[in-house]
Scaffold this active site. Structure first.
Site, PDB file in Angstrom:
ATOM      1  N   HIS A  64      27.783 -38.289 -20.804  1.00 53.53           N
ATOM      2  CA  HIS A  64      27.400 -37.563 -22.169  1.00 53.53           C
ATOM      3  C   HIS A  64      27.615 -38.194 -23.374  1.00 53.53           C
ATOM      4  O   HIS A  64      26.598 -37.934 -24.091  1.00 53.53           O
ATOM      5  CB  HIS A  64      28.414 -36.227 -22.130  1.00 53.53           C
ATOM      6  CG  HIS A  64      28.437 -35.478 -23.509  1.00 53.53           C
ATOM      7  ND1 HIS A  64      27.954 -34.069 -23.436  1.00 53.53           N
ATOM      8  CD2 HIS A  64      29.142 -35.605 -24.673  1.00 53.53           C
ATOM      9  CE1 HIS A  64      28.238 -33.808 -24.601  1.00 53.53           C
ATOM     10  NE2 HIS A  64      28.588 -34.497 -25.274  1.00 53.53           N
ATOM     11  N   GLU A  65      28.765 -39.158 -23.676  1.00 52.19           N
ATOM     12  CA  GLU A  65      28.943 -39.821 -24.883  1.00 52.19           C
ATOM     13  C   GLU A  65      27.657 -40.737 -24.771  1.00 52.19           C
ATOM     14  O   GLU A  65      27.032 -40.982 -26.007  1.00 52.19           O
ATOM     15  CB  GLU A  65      30.141 -40.481 -24.936  1.00 52.19           C
ATOM     16  CG  GLU A  65      31.258 -39.323 -24.896  1.00 52.19           C
ATOM     17  CD  GLU A  65      31.136 -38.463 -26.042  1.00 52.19           C
ATOM     18  OE1 GLU A  65      30.342 -38.737 -27.228  1.00 52.19           O
ATOM     19  OE2 GLU A  65      31.635 -37.253 -26.104  1.00 52.19           O
ATOM     20  N   ASP A  86      24.998 -33.149 -22.624  1.00 45.24           N
ATOM     21  CA  ASP A  86      25.374 -32.546 -21.231  1.00 45.24           C
ATOM     22  C   ASP A  86      24.303 -32.791 -20.225  1.00 45.24           C
ATOM     23  O   ASP A  86      24.859 -33.338 -18.999  1.00 45.24           O
ATOM     24  CB  ASP A  86      25.585 -31.053 -21.302  1.00 45.24           C
ATOM     25  CG  ASP A  86      27.000 -30.845 -21.980  1.00 45.24           C
ATOM     26  OD1 ASP A  86      27.985 -31.898 -22.093  1.00 45.24           O
ATOM     27  OD2 ASP A  86      27.255 -29.481 -22.207  1.00 45.24           O
TER      28      ASP A  86
END
Length: 634
Positions: free
Chosen positions: A482-483, A546
């Site tokens: 996600h990051e 996401d």
């Protein structure tokens, strides 16, 4: 008895429903579950260690922690705080009340900010230049409103009206402690609320701020000086920065254009009233116990929590607000360690390798864009667990046991403010961490192209040696990816491998990316929750992250020798387990760039083909989405 919820109909409820039926939100909290439970456990550990150092049964690990404990002891000394009562608040309030008129204020604005933290009618701060992140620049933006977002000020927003009534009642009671007479108390509050309502007409909403590249608007300093009249911005800048640069980055040009409608001779009394009320509001929580309770009324209404934190927890949180990085380093060294840091670094490197492969195999990116995207991944900096040493600011923060709590807090705020201003003459320090080691969270910084994973998030259900590889990948693996994905969301995609705002895309690729972004907005926009409808534009960057994170983690899980995709998806839903008070849920819908937890758990799996084969999801099932409606970007 209710029938058991099926995974095919509602993954989030199937995994978390039994827990949600039994979970109780503590009286001093606005939510429980998932991230919050881990944060509570970390806080309990740290509070126990603070208490041990404070009573002498444990030694402070370094000078920073020792300073933090001194502040902690002051903050929980309510015998002294109660005896002092309201008196520590009066010096600042008297400074505000003594401002005669606009001319007098212009003469002293810089001094009032630097010595008393009395704010100008805008915010000015130093940060990296978005287009040349090696250097720092002055940024200017409008002041914050009392309510959480400009949308709360709409005439039909009942929530906003109720919250403003609570704030007004709280401030009426706090103003009664001042040395203003009854009439002055009423006019001061009325003037402050009038000025606040005017601010709301001229500043950005949360939805607008979510598109943060649009906050980059460099303007000649001479233009900004002219537009900020009748405020004397030129002399203000000279007093604060000594050397005034030719350019200032304006975060919100509309605010600057309309500044004269907010701040002028006719409106100055309202501005002074606003300063007085906000100064009072900012200090009430650090006075006596009755004032702490009274001063927390509005924030409790925002969060829905019926009670304030107890005195010891309050003292720890005050301390953590000023010494978070040294506390995080202590937490990381004590409860995480170098071996775990190395293990999780390997996991991140594995996820980056998966991401590279997915980019290389993309069926819609051209080769030149792929090459630039992979270069960005190669240059991505990993900040894992906790930093080796605290930032230089912590060498400048000192707590004087002879001074009052409020005096110490103010002195440290002044140091922090000056530390930020002094960055203007220095190069950007890329070694600075966005988050401390004991925070249950993670982040990506587009201006540094770095990802930060604090030690505190690297525990179950996100990550544990007791969990299978598939479970860990559905947890921390998806969070890591996600990051990484934030480097390629609608905001991050506008920054290159060095964090500079540069267009590195082929034109056709970027046009297609914008189409996919629009599809992601549409997928979430208007979805109903108990707190209201989701704003797809506000939450799009996090939803892109996401989607990319879950897809990349799934890809990695499928390559594991004992892949268990049921366990993967179930743990994905488990990490989003959360139960919030309705008041907090309403506020987050208006201001938070993240979608509600249950939607984060349920929507993204429906975009992935493996979801359907893993759980035999068929048309008519609650978690079914026709193939043509599935949004896949990364």
């Amino acid at each position: 008895m209710t029938n058991k919820v099926r995974y095919q109909d509602d993954l989030y409820r199937a995994v978390n429903g039994a827990w949600m039926d039994q979970a109780v939100i503590p009286d001093d909290k606005s939510s429980t579950g998932g991230f919050q439970d881990l944060a509570d456990e970390v806080e309990e550990k740290m509070m126990a260690d603070f208490a041990a150092v404070a009573d002498g049964s444990k030694e402070a690990p370094d000078k920073y922690f020792a300073q933090a404990v001194t502040l902690y002891q002051q903050a929980k000394d309510f015998k002294t705080r109660d005896a002092a009562g309201f008196a520590p608040a009066l010096p600042t309030l008297h400074q505000v009340a003594a401002i005669k008129d606009l001319a007098d204020y212009n003469h002293r604005a810089a001094e009032l900010l630097q010595q008393q933290l009395i704010d100008p009618p805008f915010n000015v701060f130093v940060d990296a230049d978005m287009k040349d992140t090696s250097k720092n620049v002055i940024n200017l933006m409008g002041p914050k409103t009392i309510l959480p977002d400009t949308s709360y000020y709409a005439k039909d927003n009942q929530n906003g009206a109720q919250l403003l009534a609570i704030f007004k009642d709280m401030m009426s009671k706090l103003l009664a402690y001042t040395d203003l007479d009854d009439a002055a108390q009423k006019t001061t509050l009325a003037g402050a609320l009038a000025f606040d309502a005017e601010i709301a007409k001229h500043v950005k909403s949360s939805e607008e701020w979510a598109d943060y590249p649009k906050a980059y608007n460099p303007m000649p300093t001479t233009t900004v000086v002219e537009k900020l009249k009748p405020f004397d911005f030129e002399n203000f800048l000279k007093a604060i920065f000594k050397t005034v640069p030719d350019t200032i980055v304006v975060a919100d040009p509309r605010f600057l254009d309309e500044f004269g409608q907010l701040f002028n001779e006719a409106n100055f009394a309202n501005y002074r009233d606003w300063l007085y009320v906000l100064s009072l509001d900012s200090v009430a929580g650090f006075l006596s116990e009755p004032l702490r309770q009274l001063g927390g009324t509005y924030n409790r209404a925002l969060s829905g929590a019926p009670k304030s934190p107890d005195q010891v927890k309050h003292a720890y949180r005050v301390t953590n607000a000023y010494f978070s990085e040294p506390i995080g380093i202590y937490y990381g060294r004590t409860y995480f360690g170098e071996k775990a840091k190395a293990d999780v670094t390997q996991l991140v490197e594995k996820m980056i390798a998966t991401y590279k492969q997915r980019l290389a195999n993309s069926d819609w990116l051209s080769q030149p864009t792929k090459d630039k995207a992979i270069l960005k991944l190669d240059k991505m900096v990993l900040k894992m667990g906790y930093p080796d040493k605290p930032e230089a600011i912590y060498d400048l923060l000192h707590v004087d046991p002879e001074k009052s709590l409020l005096e110490n807090l103010k002195a440290m705020q002044i140091v922090q403010q000056q530390y930020n201003y002094d960055k203007l003459s220095k190069p950007v320090d890329r070694s600075v961490w966005n988050m401390p080691g004991h925070l249950v969270n993670a982040s990506y910084d587009p201006s540094k192209n770095d990802i930060t994973f604090p030690a505190a998030i690297l525990q179950a259900p996100f990550y544990s040696l007791k969990q299978t590889a598939s479970e860990n990948l559905g947890g921390i693996g998806a969070v890591i990816a996600h990051e990484i994905s934030h480097g390629f969301d609608n905001n991050g995609a506008q920054f290159d491998e060095f964090g500079n705002m540069v267009n590195w895309w082929q034109k056709a690729d970027y046009a297609h990316f914008n189409e996919l972004t629009k599809a992601m907005i549409d997928e979430f926009d208007g979805l109903e929750t108990e707190a209201g409808k989701v704003n797809g534009k506000l939450v799009v960057s996090e939803n892109i992250a996401d989607a990319g994170g879950l897809a990349a983690a799934l890809d990695t899980a499928k390559r594991e020798p004992d892949a268990d995709l049921r366990a993967f998806f179930i743990n994905w839903a488990r990490i989003w387990r959360s139960k919030s008070r309705l008041e907090r849920a309403k506020m987050l819908l208006a201001v938070d760039v993240h979608a509600p937890h249950e939607l984060r758990a349920n929507i993204q799996p429906r975009n992935l083909d493996d979801w359907y084969t893993t759980f035999d999801v068929q048309p008519g099932d609650g978690m079914y989405l026709p193939p043509e409606k599935r949004v896949q970007i990364w």
